[in-house]
Design an enzyme around this catalytic site. Structure first.
Site: not given
Lengths: 613, 408
Positions: B78, B154-155, B231
């Site tokens: 992203t 980020t996943d 996360k």
């Protein structure tokens, strides 16, 4: 003024908040809150991003001139991570889509086949995301209110922005309330027509019975140009009564700017980009602003003398326009020699300034005082605006000031400010869906029907048709409340109570309906309605209010009271005969304090009098 | 019709000019000149032959060679994403240069050397890409970079940070950075995360870390150890949290002051080394009530399995037999906890003791995902099962501690 002669073209954009249960892109209620109810806050920066075509919008670029601006947002127990820009949006609220399309159908428009949500870049802080989500839902309609009608170019369904509390502080309760944006064609040829069209569209929207009411819930933007001028968009005209005045003043402003342009050309004026650091000149000045400034910069506008100070609309000069541009850099404003000596600047200082900058008597010198960085940025803006004076009227977005003059906000935004909202799927509008949308009756038609079919007094019919409680009026009538009682209660009585300081807003539709139905069922007299509403507004239930104020009265009880009243005044009765009815009515009414309908009392009195006489 | 072609839309009694974008659900999507996109029937469109929109020219990024040298290694995500007109959703198609364009402040901090070993959404990450990433990083370190920024979706960022922690022994900071709100929005967290990452990459740190928003405000980033970070939120900016330890430090914004804890590994403490072997036949299993033993047996033939068990580190008693069969056949089984916080202890309850007896290794205070990556790596380095078991219980890259700190 002959508006045809000057080539006036005007159109409007109406922004109307929709009264849906949930917001447009999250499931929070569309409820406005008081800032004292906030339960958290956070701080963010925003910056301009490129469109998917790789350009940065000119309006956004201008906002970016104010550097390092951090915005603060208040959050509430009725806002969520979507308003915080911490969660992707939910699918578009179907209730809002349906309402926007209903409005489109009322204006004879065609829906788009597929609604695509866009992000409209807005980085003034009023949207946490830095954009306003908007979607074009229908095209090309027409309304009949002015000669020849007015074209409706489009209706967009958008999210409302956050409410500015002050400066760079915003409140998130309003962010995300659905907003219908209706754009007319530039079909209005006079200031009065602008007002008429705005009023008509307002009426049309209110006819749905599902739009927000009250200050700030509907806002008009006006687009104006005259021949030789340019399209200017004036934002945030909240008061319909000022809209024609805004148009008149913008015509005046454009005419004066054209006059200045012609004059500048005649004088062979020009803009000198030589920048003078004049900080030293003012080190002992009587002007507090100049004295405390770290840096004072000056530029010359050659041949501009007298024109910078020329009034272009009430309270506004060319100098005010330049000042607005300069303020984008964070400076407080500017000084120009057309208005000096003044504000603590002495005549001697003006002479020194003119000498230092080699300014001729025909030139205007402009001063900006701030940090060096800001002052340099501001000077750049001033030079840019001065150059624009040679082409007359710049295309701008402006905001309305009190009384109807306007100030510069930003350049007219272009297509580059639109970017697809990638987190929301498009919505297909099928033919079946469109066919099934029902068009509500217009308020103007209702007004006519209320007067003609229900027999209401025309003034009352109009008042109730436009009233916020109009949907309740129609429900009440459909449940058997007499139109006159319903209209008087919902319009006149509520208005009188409000004037007396009663909190009528807190009265629920259900409670008011229950009271009216009680009257119709003869459980309370219509005379008791004000007192009942008063009691309920203070927290009583309807049942207990009726019990306290207007307990039902038996026939025996009434006839006892009537007999007593007559007996006490028997001589008067004998003397007056049936003529005593009038005066005695008042006495009995007072005694019963609204517990019995006047008609019933009158009957009882008549019967009793007949017996005695 | 092709994307970018100028079209005239005859619809609703008007003629609207626009640009053809794509097809969605049988409708043609066009961008009107007002900037709005709408979907209409193809039959309403006509191509305007003469009008061709000018393609935007990519701007050149001028870099200052006098500034310290940093490396940006982009894997997508992203922080560098843009709309894909094929699906209308955000996708990663940027090159590392685009990051400099998206975060203009970076070029005032350092002189960047950019590499793009992959452009993927991070859910598509694979051990094979980890290897490429590790080699790219190692080469950059050898070429004398002051620090490395890895931009990553980020996943799976935490998995990759752990993988690189094990695969690359580093004298310089290796900073993973990303954004939770896409780079194409004015409110994106990519600018602050990118700037803070650059500051961290130039700092005195000598380990692999994730640098992301510490709070929902644009006020400072937290520096998380690559083997201790997770996360913990689907969408918030401050989704990344250090687990079982305090963050390694913070980077203030916009001052970019870096404050590091005393306990961190410092720049230059380690020499550069690459250990890029991974055993890919390793699984990670989330235990649930009622799990059938066959689910565990399905991993037979795997070299390793990490179980995220309940509480102190349990499966049901019914599953223990299947676990025993696995370990007997040579699969290394490591027990971690779904609690994420705290340490596994299989010596308190009978089930735990039975699991130990069945051959599991207690994963101590390691996160399940970190234990999974570590097991792949350890099995890639060491064939002897007993040594593998010992290494799994040994702190190699700060992934586990002898003591569980209080106050977290």
């Amino acid at each position: 003024m002959d508006y045809e002669d000057i080539g006036l073209m005007a159109g409007i954009e109406i922004h109307q908040q929709l009264d849906t249960k949930e917001k447009l892109f999250c499931r929070c209620p569309t409820k406005l809150r008081d800032v004292s109810e906030k339960n958290g806050e956070f701080k963010r920066y925003l910056r301009a991003t490129e469109s998917e075509m790789g350009e940065i919008d000119r309006a956004a670029k201008e906002e970016m001139k104010k550097q390092d601006r951090i915005y603060t947002y208040y959050e509430y127990d009725t806002t969520c991570l979507v308003e915080n820009d911490e969660e992707p949006p939910a699918p578009m609220n179907p209730e809002a889509v349906e309402l926007a399309l209903t409005m489109a159908k009322m204006m004879d428009m065609s829906p788009v086949g597929q609604v695509h949500v866009m992000r409209k870049l807005v980085i003034d802080g009023s949207n946490t995301s830095g954009f306003q989500r908007t979607s074009l839902v229908a095209l090309n309609g027409r309304i009949p209110c002015i000669p020849g009608g007015a074209g409706i170019e489009s209706i967009c369904l958008e999210e409302e922005a956050a409410q500015r509390v002050e400066g760079d502080l915003f409140s998130l309760d309003r962010l995300g309330i659905p907003l219908a944006e209706i754009t007319t064609a530039p079909d209005m040829k006079t200031p009065e027509q602008v007002k008429e069209v705005a009023a008509y569209i307002g009426m049309l929207l209110r006819s749905t019975g599902r739009v927000k009411r009250g200050i700030g819930t509907i806002r008009q933007d006006v687009n104006i140009s005259i021949r030789g001028g340019a399209r200017v968009e004036i934002k945030g005209v909240q008061d319909l009564n000022l809209i024609d005045e805004v148009v008149r003043r913008e015509i005046l402003r454009q005419q004066n700017l054209l006059f200045i342009r012609d004059e500048l050309i005649k004088r062979e004026a020009s803009v000198s980009d030589e920048i003078f650091d004049v900080t030293e000149l003012f080190k002992d000045t009587g002007s507090a602003i100049l004295k405390k400034a770290k840096s004072i910069l000056a530029v010359r506008l050659l041949g501009f003398n007298g024109l910078v100070g020329k009034e272009i609309q009430p309270g506004r000069r060319l100098g005010s326009e330049m000042s607005d541009y300069a303020k984008k850099c964070g400076v407080g404003g500017l000084f120009h020699t057309d208005e000096l000596p003044a504000y603590g600047v002495s005549e001697e200082e003006v002479i020194k300034l003119r000498g230092f900058t080699n300014a001729n008597p025909g030139d205007c010198v402009i001063l900006v005082a701030d940090t060096k960085k800001r002052a340099q940025c501001a000077i750049g803006q001033i030079l840019m605006r001065a150059e624009m004076a040679f082409s007359g009227v710049p295309e701008e977005t402006r905001k309305m000031l009190e009384e109807g003059s306007t100030s510069y906000m930003r350049p007219l935004p272009g297509a580059a400010r639109m970017y697809p909202e990638t987190d929301v799927l498009p919505v297909d509008i099928t033919d079946e869906y469109w066919e099934e949308l029902r068009i509500p009756e217009l308020i103007t038609e209702k007004e006519k029907r209320f007067a003609e079919e229900m027999g209401l007094d025309p003034a009352l019919a109009k008042n109730i048709a436009y009233s916020v409680r109009r949907p309740l009026f129609e429900i009440a009538v459909s449940k058997g409340v007499k139109p006159n009682l319903a209209a008087r209660t919902l319009y006149s009585t509520l208005r009188e109570l409000k004037r007396d300081g009663v909190d009528t807003v807190s009265l629920s539709d259900a409670d008011i309906l229950e009271i009216m139905l009680a009257v119709e069922a003869e459980k309370a007299a219509k005379e008791a309605v004000p007192d009942l509403l008063r009691a309920v507004s203070k927290g009583d239930s309807v049942a207990s209010a009726i019990e306290k104020i207007a307990p039902s009265v038996s026939e025996e009880e009434l006839s006892e009271v009537v007999s007593a009243v007559i007996n006490e005044r028997i001589d008067f009765v004998k003397e007056q005969g049936m003529r005593a009815l009038g005066p005695l009515m008042g006495v009995v009414m007072k005694e019963m304090r609204g517990r019995v309908d006047g008609k019933v009392i009158s009957e009882a009195l008549k019967n009793e009098l007949k017996k005695v006489l | 019709m092709e994307t970018g072609e100028r079209v005239l839309c005859k619809y609703a009694g008007t003629q609207l000019k626009g640009t053809y974008i794509t097809e969605r659900n049988g409708k043609a999507v066009i961008k009107l000149d007002s900037g709005y996109n709408i979907g209409v029937l193809h039959s309403t469109l006509e191509v305007i032959p003469k009008e061709k929109p000018a393609a935007p020219s990519p701007k050149k990024i001028e870099q200052n060679e006098k500034l310290p040298k940093l490396s940006i290694i982009s894997t997508g995500g992203t922080i560098a994403s843009k709309i894909d007109y094929r699906t209308g959703a955000v996708t990663s198609q940027f090159e590392a240069d685009d990051i400099l364009r998206a975060i203009p402040g970076l070029k005032d901090i350092a002189h960047f050397n950019a590499h793009v070993p992959a452009t993927i959404l991070s859910e598509n990450m694979t051990p094979a890409i980890w290897k490429t990433l590790a080699r790219t990083i190692f080469d950059e370190i050898n070429s004398g970079t002051e620090g490395i920024i890895v931009t990553h979706g980020t996943d799976t960022m935490a998995y990759s940070a752990a993988a690189v922690s094990f695969m690359v022994q580093t004298p310089v900071p290796i900073i993973f950075a990303g954004s939770q709100r896409s780079a194409d929005r004015p409110s994106s967290d990519n600018v602050m995360n990118g700037m803070c990452s650059a500051a961290a990459a130039l700092s005195d740190l000598g380990e692999v870390a994730v640098v992301m928003h510490a709070t929902t405000n644009d006020d400072y980033c937290a520096v998380h150890r690559g083997t201790r970070v997770r996360k913990m939120h689907t969408s918030r900016r401050d989704a990344f949290k250090s687990m079982n330890i305090k963050p390694l430090g913070i980077v203030d914004y916009p001052s970019l002051d870096v404050k590091l804890e005393d306990s961190v590994v410092r720049r230059g403490e380690n020499k550069a080394a690459l250990f890029d072997n991974l055993e890919e036949n390793v699984g990670l299993l989330y235990f649930y009530p009622g799990m059938k033993p066959e689910v565990i047996s399905a991993f037979s033939g795997y070299k390793g399995l990490v179980i995220a068990g309940t509480g102190l580190g349990h499966t049901s008693s019914a599953c223990i037999g299947a676990v025993r069969d696995l370990t007997k056949a040579g699969t290394v089984v490591v027990m971690t906890s779904q609690c994420l916080n705290g340490r596994v202890c299989d010596r308190v309850y009978d089930t735990g003791r039975d699991l130990l007896d069945a051959g599991i290794i207690e994963g101590e205070d390691m996160l399940p995902e970190v234990a999974f990556v570590k097991l792949m790596w350890v099995l890639g380095q060491e064939k002897d099962t007993e040594k593998v078991k010992a290494l799994m219980k040994t702190d190699l890259r700060g992934e586990t501690g002898r003591c569980t700190p209080h106050g977290l």
